[in-house]
Design a protein around this motif. Structure first.
Motif, PDB file in Angstrom:
ATOM      1  N   LEU A 122      22.883 -26.126  -0.407  1.00 29.77           N
ATOM      2  CA  LEU A 122      21.442 -26.406  -0.395  1.00 29.77           C
ATOM      3  C   LEU A 122      21.129 -27.576  -1.333  1.00 29.77           C
ATOM      4  O   LEU A 122      20.355 -28.485  -0.987  1.00 29.77           O
ATOM      5  N   ALA A 123      21.744 -27.569  -2.507  1.00 33.72           N
ATOM      6  CA  ALA A 123      21.552 -28.677  -3.455  1.00 33.72           C
ATOM      7  C   ALA A 123      22.062 -29.984  -2.854  1.00 33.72           C
ATOM      8  O   ALA A 123      21.424 -31.037  -2.997  1.00 33.72           O
ATOM      9  N   ARG A 124      23.180 -29.926  -2.169  1.00 29.38           N
ATOM     10  CA  ARG A 124      23.769 -31.132  -1.553  1.00 29.38           C
ATOM     11  C   ARG A 124      22.830 -31.704  -0.488  1.00 29.38           C
ATOM     12  O   ARG A 124      22.544 -32.893  -0.464  1.00 29.38           O
ATOM     13  N   TYR A 125      22.334 -30.849   0.407  1.00 37.80           N
ATOM     14  CA  TYR A 125      21.440 -31.329   1.466  1.00 37.80           C
ATOM     15  C   TYR A 125      20.089 -31.786   0.899  1.00 37.80           C
ATOM     16  O   TYR A 125      19.495 -32.743   1.403  1.00 37.80           O
ATOM     17  N   THR A 126      19.627 -31.131  -0.156  1.00 40.18           N
ATOM     18  CA  THR A 126      18.390 -31.571  -0.808  1.00 40.18           C
ATOM     19  C   THR A 126      18.593 -32.939  -1.448  1.00 40.18           C
ATOM     20  O   THR A 126      17.731 -33.824  -1.333  1.00 40.18           O
ATOM     21  N   HIS A 127      19.727 -33.129  -2.097  1.00 43.95           N
ATOM     22  CA  HIS A 127      20.077 -34.415  -2.711  1.00 43.95           C
ATOM     23  C   HIS A 127      20.093 -35.520  -1.646  1.00 43.95           C
ATOM     24  O   HIS A 127      19.497 -36.585  -1.839  1.00 43.95           O
ATOM     25  N   ILE A 128      20.725 -35.262  -0.545  1.00 44.26           N
ATOM     26  CA  ILE A 128      20.810 -36.252   0.538  1.00 44.26           C
ATOM     27  C   ILE A 128      19.411 -36.558   1.080  1.00 44.26           C
ATOM     28  O   ILE A 128      19.047 -37.719   1.269  1.00 44.26           O
ATOM     29  N   THR A 129      18.626 -35.520   1.323  1.00 40.27           N
ATOM     30  CA  THR A 129      17.269 -35.701   1.861  1.00 40.27           C
ATOM     31  C   THR A 129      16.393 -36.500   0.906  1.00 40.27           C
ATOM     32  O   THR A 129      15.687 -37.435   1.323  1.00 40.27           O
ATOM     33  N   LEU A 130      16.428 -36.143  -0.373  1.00 43.77           N
ATOM     34  CA  LEU A 130      15.629 -36.875  -1.364  1.00 43.77           C
ATOM     35  C   LEU A 130      16.046 -38.342  -1.435  1.00 43.77           C
ATOM     36  O   LEU A 130      15.192 -39.242  -1.491  1.00 43.77           O
ATOM     37  N   ASN A 131      17.342 -38.582  -1.416  1.00 40.28           N
ATOM     38  CA  ASN A 131      17.818 -39.966  -1.519  1.00 40.28           C
ATOM     39  C   ASN A 131      17.485 -40.781  -0.276  1.00 40.28           C
ATOM     40  O   ASN A 131      17.189 -41.977  -0.388  1.00 40.28           O
ATOM     41  N   MET A 132      17.510 -40.170   0.887  1.00 37.40           N
ATOM     42  CA  MET A 132      17.102 -40.893   2.097  1.00 37.40           C
ATOM     43  C   MET A 132      15.612 -41.214   2.041  1.00 37.40           C
ATOM     44  O   MET A 132      15.187 -42.299   2.442  1.00 37.40           O
ATOM     45  N   ALA A 133      14.820 -40.294   1.509  1.00 33.28           N
ATOM     46  CA  ALA A 133      13.386 -40.557   1.334  1.00 33.28           C
ATOM     47  C   ALA A 133      13.181 -41.714   0.359  1.00 33.28           C
ATOM     48  O   ALA A 133      12.341 -42.602   0.583  1.00 33.28           O
ATOM     49  N   ILE A 134      13.961 -41.731  -0.707  1.00 38.14           N
ATOM     50  CA  ILE A 134      13.863 -42.811  -1.697  1.00 38.14           C
ATOM     51  C   ILE A 134      14.197 -44.154  -1.057  1.00 38.14           C
ATOM     52  O   ILE A 134      13.484 -45.143  -1.272  1.00 38.14           O
ATOM     53  N   VAL A 135      15.246 -44.214  -0.258  1.00 43.03           N
ATOM     54  CA  VAL A 135      15.623 -45.472   0.399  1.00 43.03           C
ATOM     55  C   VAL A 135      14.499 -45.932   1.327  1.00 43.03           C
ATOM     56  O   VAL A 135      14.134 -47.110   1.344  1.00 43.03           O
ATOM     57  N   GLY A 136      13.922 -45.014   2.086  1.00 45.43           N
ATOM     58  CA  GLY A 136      12.807 -45.363   2.972  1.00 45.43           C
ATOM     59  C   GLY A 136      11.600 -45.870   2.196  1.00 45.43           C
ATOM     60  O   GLY A 136      11.003 -46.893   2.554  1.00 45.43           O
ATOM     61  N   LEU A 137      11.248 -45.158   1.140  1.00 47.03           N
ATOM     62  CA  LEU A 137      10.118 -45.589   0.305  1.00 47.03           C
ATOM     63  C   LEU A 137      10.419 -46.925  -0.374  1.00 47.03           C
ATOM     64  O   LEU A 137       9.528 -47.766  -0.534  1.00 47.03           O
ATOM     65  N   PHE A 138      11.664 -47.122  -0.751  1.00 51.67           N
ATOM     66  CA  PHE A 138      12.069 -48.377  -1.391  1.00 51.67           C
ATOM     67  C   PHE A 138      11.849 -49.561  -0.443  1.00 51.67           C
ATOM     68  O   PHE A 138      11.406 -50.630  -0.848  1.00 51.67           O
ATOM     69  N   GLY A 139      12.170 -49.356   0.831  1.00 55.01           N
ATOM     70  CA  GLY A 139      11.931 -50.409   1.821  1.00 55.01           C
ATOM     71  C   GLY A 139      10.458 -50.759   1.907  1.00 55.01           C
ATOM     72  O   GLY A 139      10.081 -51.945   1.941  1.00 55.01           O
ATOM     73  N   TRP A 140       9.611 -49.742   1.911  1.00 56.51           N
ATOM     74  CA  TRP A 140       8.166 -49.988   1.937  1.00 56.51           C
ATOM     75  C   TRP A 140       7.720 -50.673   0.648  1.00 56.51           C
ATOM     76  O   TRP A 140       6.898 -51.598   0.688  1.00 56.51           O
TER      77      TRP A 140
END
Length: 157
Positions: A122-140
């Motif tokens: 669960l921690a691993r998938y949460t980490h991946i999800t949060l980081n993908m959100a960060i990359v998307g927000l970073f692009g914006w």
């Protein structure tokens, strides 16, 4: 509060934050690549796994993630400080708010490392999800940040 900072320093300091953030965006993409490679090791056959393990993706991802975390916090604080020094106030808008959200997300993501080391999926998938959100927000943020840089350049001319 009045600060006696030379005008040239104030003017040119405004470009430090965007330059740092573009470099940080590149480092973030690199950390993502390292994380993907480390994750890939878990699902490949033994021969390929031996070759990938030699490349030390796990430690490289962890170290790069630490650099990204620290630079994001410093870049966020620096951007706010430079804005305040140059304008006497912060402009509370989407760029600032998303930057603060990204800083909080990366802190939470990094805090999951001890749980992931213990095998918590669960921690691993949460980490991946949060980081993908960060990359998307970073692009914006990159796009909205360049709009801000354009406004600064227009004011300078």
């Amino acid at each position: 509060m009045s600060m006696n900072i030379p005008e040239q320093v104030k003017v040119w300091s405004q470009f430090g934050h965007p330059i740092l953030m573009w470099a940080l965006f590149a480092l973030t993409i690199y950390a993502l690549y390292l994380g993907i490679q480390w994750r890939r090791i878990r699902f490949v056959d033994k021969d390929i796994k031996k070759e990938l393990v030699k490349k030390d993706f796990r430690n490289r991802h962890y170290k790069m993630g630490s650099v990204v975390l620290s630079l994001m916090v410093l870049g966020n604080m620096g951007g706010m400080a430079i804005t305040y020094i140059n304008n006497g106030r912060l402009f509370v808008g989407p760029h600032l708010l998303i930057g603060l959200v990204m800083t909080a997300l990366i802190a939470v993501s990094a805090s999951l490392s001890p749980l992931m080391q213990k095998g918590n999926e669960l921690a691993r998938y949460t980490h991946i999800t949060l980081n993908m959100a960060i990359v998307g927000l970073f692009g914006w943020q990159a796009i909205s940040g360049m709009e801000i840089v354009q406004k600064i350049l227009e004011r300078m001319s």
